[in-house]
Scaffold this motif. Structure first.
Motif, short mmCIF file in Angstrom:
data_model
loop_
_atom_site.label_atom_id
_atom_site.label_comp_id
_atom_site.label_asym_id
_atom_site.label_seq_id
_atom_site.Cartn_x
_atom_site.Cartn_y
_atom_site.Cartn_z
N ALA A 118 31.72 66.39 41.70
CA ALA A 118 32.64 67.50 41.25
C ALA A 118 32.96 67.10 39.86
CB ALA A 118 33.69 67.78 42.11
N ALA A 119 33.43 65.83 39.77
CA ALA A 119 33.77 65.33 38.47
C ALA A 119 32.95 65.73 37.58
CB ALA A 119 34.58 64.04 38.54
N VAL A 120 31.94 65.11 37.61
CA VAL A 120 30.78 64.98 36.61
C VAL A 120 30.14 66.36 36.43
CG1 VAL A 120 28.23 64.27 36.04
CG2 VAL A 120 30.09 62.57 37.18
N SER A 121 29.99 67.18 37.38
CA SER A 121 29.51 68.35 37.11
C SER A 121 30.69 69.44 36.36
CB SER A 121 29.43 69.02 38.56
OG SER A 121 28.39 68.44 39.29
N LEU A 122 31.82 69.26 36.78
CA LEU A 122 32.97 70.03 35.93
C LEU A 122 33.09 69.52 34.56
CD1 LEU A 122 35.01 72.06 36.49
CD2 LEU A 122 36.69 70.16 37.16
N GLY A 123 32.71 68.31 34.45
CA GLY A 123 32.77 67.60 32.95
C GLY A 123 31.77 68.28 32.11
N VAL A 124 30.45 68.18 32.81
CA VAL A 124 29.27 68.75 31.92
C VAL A 124 29.58 70.28 31.77
CG1 VAL A 124 26.87 69.15 32.02
CG2 VAL A 124 27.87 66.99 32.84
N VAL A 125 29.98 70.96 32.73
CA VAL A 125 30.03 72.63 32.55
C VAL A 125 31.51 72.89 31.38
CG1 VAL A 125 31.08 74.45 33.64
CG2 VAL A 125 29.32 72.97 34.94
N LEU A 126 32.44 71.95 31.58
CA LEU A 126 33.22 72.41 30.62
C LEU A 126 33.24 71.65 29.36
CD1 LEU A 126 36.68 71.99 33.15
CD2 LEU A 126 35.30 74.15 32.29
N SER A 127 32.17 70.97 29.22
CA SER A 127 31.95 69.96 27.76
C SER A 127 31.57 71.31 26.68
CB SER A 127 30.83 69.13 27.97
OG SER A 127 29.63 69.99 28.20
N ALA A 128 31.41 72.48 26.91
CA ALA A 128 30.97 73.47 26.05
C ALA A 128 32.11 73.73 25.47
CB ALA A 128 30.12 74.67 26.76
N VAL A 129 33.36 73.72 26.07
CA VAL A 129 34.61 74.27 25.45
C VAL A 129 35.47 73.18 25.00
CG1 VAL A 129 34.58 76.34 26.68
CG2 VAL A 129 35.62 74.41 27.92
N GLY A 130 35.13 71.99 25.11
CA GLY A 130 35.80 70.67 24.85
C GLY A 130 36.71 70.06 25.80
N VAL A 131 36.96 70.75 26.85
CA VAL A 131 37.59 70.04 27.93
C VAL A 131 36.93 69.18 28.83
CG1 VAL A 131 39.48 70.62 29.58
CG2 VAL A 131 39.06 72.31 27.68
N VAL A 140 37.87 65.74 31.52
CA VAL A 140 37.44 65.44 32.85
C VAL A 140 36.36 64.21 33.09
CG1 VAL A 140 36.36 66.58 34.74
CG2 VAL A 140 37.51 68.13 33.09
N LEU A 141 35.55 64.02 32.17
CA LEU A 141 34.76 62.90 32.47
C LEU A 141 35.48 61.61 32.16
CD1 LEU A 141 31.51 64.08 30.32
CD2 LEU A 141 31.88 63.77 32.89
N ALA A 142 36.74 61.77 31.25
CA ALA A 142 37.48 60.44 31.31
C ALA A 142 38.21 60.06 32.44
CB ALA A 142 38.46 60.66 29.93
N ALA A 143 38.13 60.89 33.31
CA ALA A 143 38.85 60.59 34.74
C ALA A 143 37.93 59.99 35.62
CB ALA A 143 39.62 61.75 35.04
#
Length: 440
Positions: A60-73, A77-80
């Protein structure tokens, strides 16, 4: 007898060699009749459940981080993710106590800075954090798969073990373990009971060895590595080398000041007294005798000062290197000394100085204490290390604790990460072996 430098301290090495569950596995009968199989099965079951939770969180964390990387957030998430590995490791250290009573220490150092972001930067910069994240990945993938296999074997074996009861409870319904072959009654099901008992024993051992593998993996990835201590030891080593360099520079300054200052004044004094002696040569006054006596005292003081300067730092060592300096001092020794120092290049200045004073101390000991009739000095390079052998045919029995200066030599060599070995049996001969790395 050997005087060496050493840094050590791997705490807990003896305990880590044999985990408690592995010790229990060495006695098959006691293991099966003890509480260890149940503890191992509970540990495996907890690992499967906890691993599923960790896998869900990581995905969940990696997927959410990859998805939200387009908007810079996504980077936030990946830092967590690394702190998630820290939390997983903290839970695992407690959960391992079920199969390993020895506590696993926390490898993290207390953060030097305050504030959430600084603490996060500190934790992300630690190697222990990334090892814990790697363990979390293993816990989410490898160990649950192996644990599911062990639990499936244990469950199937338990069903086979209870086959007679199942046949009795379901009678007159048909019960088949092997397709197409019905079991007529409870007494006919005893072979499956034996097979189930054997399967449970195998599942118990499989759970035990899986626990051993997980304990060892945890010790390797979750335990302290002593990285902070290693850095401190490295910095201490470097600082003492810097102190040795500073001490050597200060000694060279003192030698230069004595050579260019006090020695020149004594030379001028002896010349002045010599001229006064010449002026008073034709007189019978008492002053002429006093001047002559004063000039002799000045000459003796000048000789002692020159010996002192040579002992502080010989000029020949600076100008021509170790081989020439050792050859010069060997000529002043009343015992025959054979010098064979073959070096392809000049040694580092600190190594040269240390080796020179090692030779002078060894020669002084041989002349004063051993009663040697001949001394041999050999020096060469081997695999980036300078090797020095000093041998005499004296009576032997050299002891570092006897005040012969060997302990001081070992301390001086320890600064350069060198080693001094002394072989001096009663009756001789005595050999000093010096090894000094030349990449200090």
């Amino acid at each position: 007898m050997s005087v060496t430098e050493g840094v050590g301290g791997a705490s807990g090495a003896a305990e880590r060699r044999h985990p408690a569950v592995r010790v229990a596995l060495r006695s098959p009968g006691r293991f099966l009749l003890s509480a260890w199989p149940l503890r191992c099965w509970l540990h495996v079951l907890g690992g499967v459940l906890f691993g599923a939770v960790v896998l869900a969180l990581l995905v969940a964390a990696v997927s959410l981080g990859v998805v939200l990387s387009a908007v810079g957030v996504g980077l936030l998430v990946l830092a967590a993710v690394p702190p998630l590995g820290i939390r997983v490791a903290a839970v695992e250290r407690r959960r391992l106590r079920l199969v390993e009573p020895a506590a696993l220490a926390d490898p993290h150092e207390p953060p030097a800075a305050h504030g959430p972001w600084r603490r996060l930067r500190h934790r992300v910069g630690e190697r222990a954090t990334w090892r814990e994240l790697g363990y979390a990945a293993l816990l989410a993938t490898v160990f649950p798969c192996a644990g599911l296999g062990v639990l499936a074997l244990a469950g199937l074996s338990a069903i086979l073990l209870a086959t007679p009861v199942v046949v009795w409870a379901l009678a007159p319904e048909t019960v088949m373990v092997i397709p197409g072959q019905a079991i007529p009654g409870p007494l006919s099901a005893w072979p499956f009971t034996l097979l189930g008992a054997a399967g449970l024993a195998l599942a118990a051992y499989a759970a035990g060895w899986l626990a051993v593998a997980q304990v060892r993996t945890a010790w390797f990835l979750l335990g302290p590595r002593g990285s902070g201590l290693t850095r401190r030891v490295l910095e201490l080593t470097r600082s003492r080398v810097r102190l040795a360099d500073a001490f050597e520079a200060e000694r060279c300054r003192i030698e230069r000041d004595l050579h260019d200052g006090a020695q020149q004044q004594l030379v001028a004094l002896t010349m002045t007294l010599g001229l006064a002696e010449m002026e008073l040569a034709d007189t019978d006054s008492r002053a002429a005798a006093l001047v002559t006596r004063g000039r002799g005292e000045a000459l003796r003081a000048l000789g002692q000062l020159r010996d002192l300067i040579r002992g502080i730092h010989p000029q020949v060592l600076t100008d021509h290197g170790l081989a020439a300096a050792v050859a010069e001092i060997a000529e002043r020794v009343p015992v025959p000394v054979a010098v064979a120092i073959d070096l392809p290049h000049r040694l580092p200045a600190l190594v040269e100085t240390t080796a020179y004073f090692t030779v002078t101390e060894a020669l002084a000991n041989a002349v004063k204490h051993s009663g040697a009739t001949k001394i041999g000095i050999e020096g060469r390079m081997a695999r980036g290390r300078f090797l020095l052998l000093i041998t005499d045919d004296g009576r032997g029995g050299a002891d570092p604790a006897a005040g012969t200066g060997l302990t001081g030599l070992a301390d001086r060599l320890a600064i350069l990460r060198g080693r001094l070995s002394v072989s001096s049996p009663a009756g001789g001969p005595t050999q000093l072996r010096v090894e000094v790395p030349c990449s200090v």
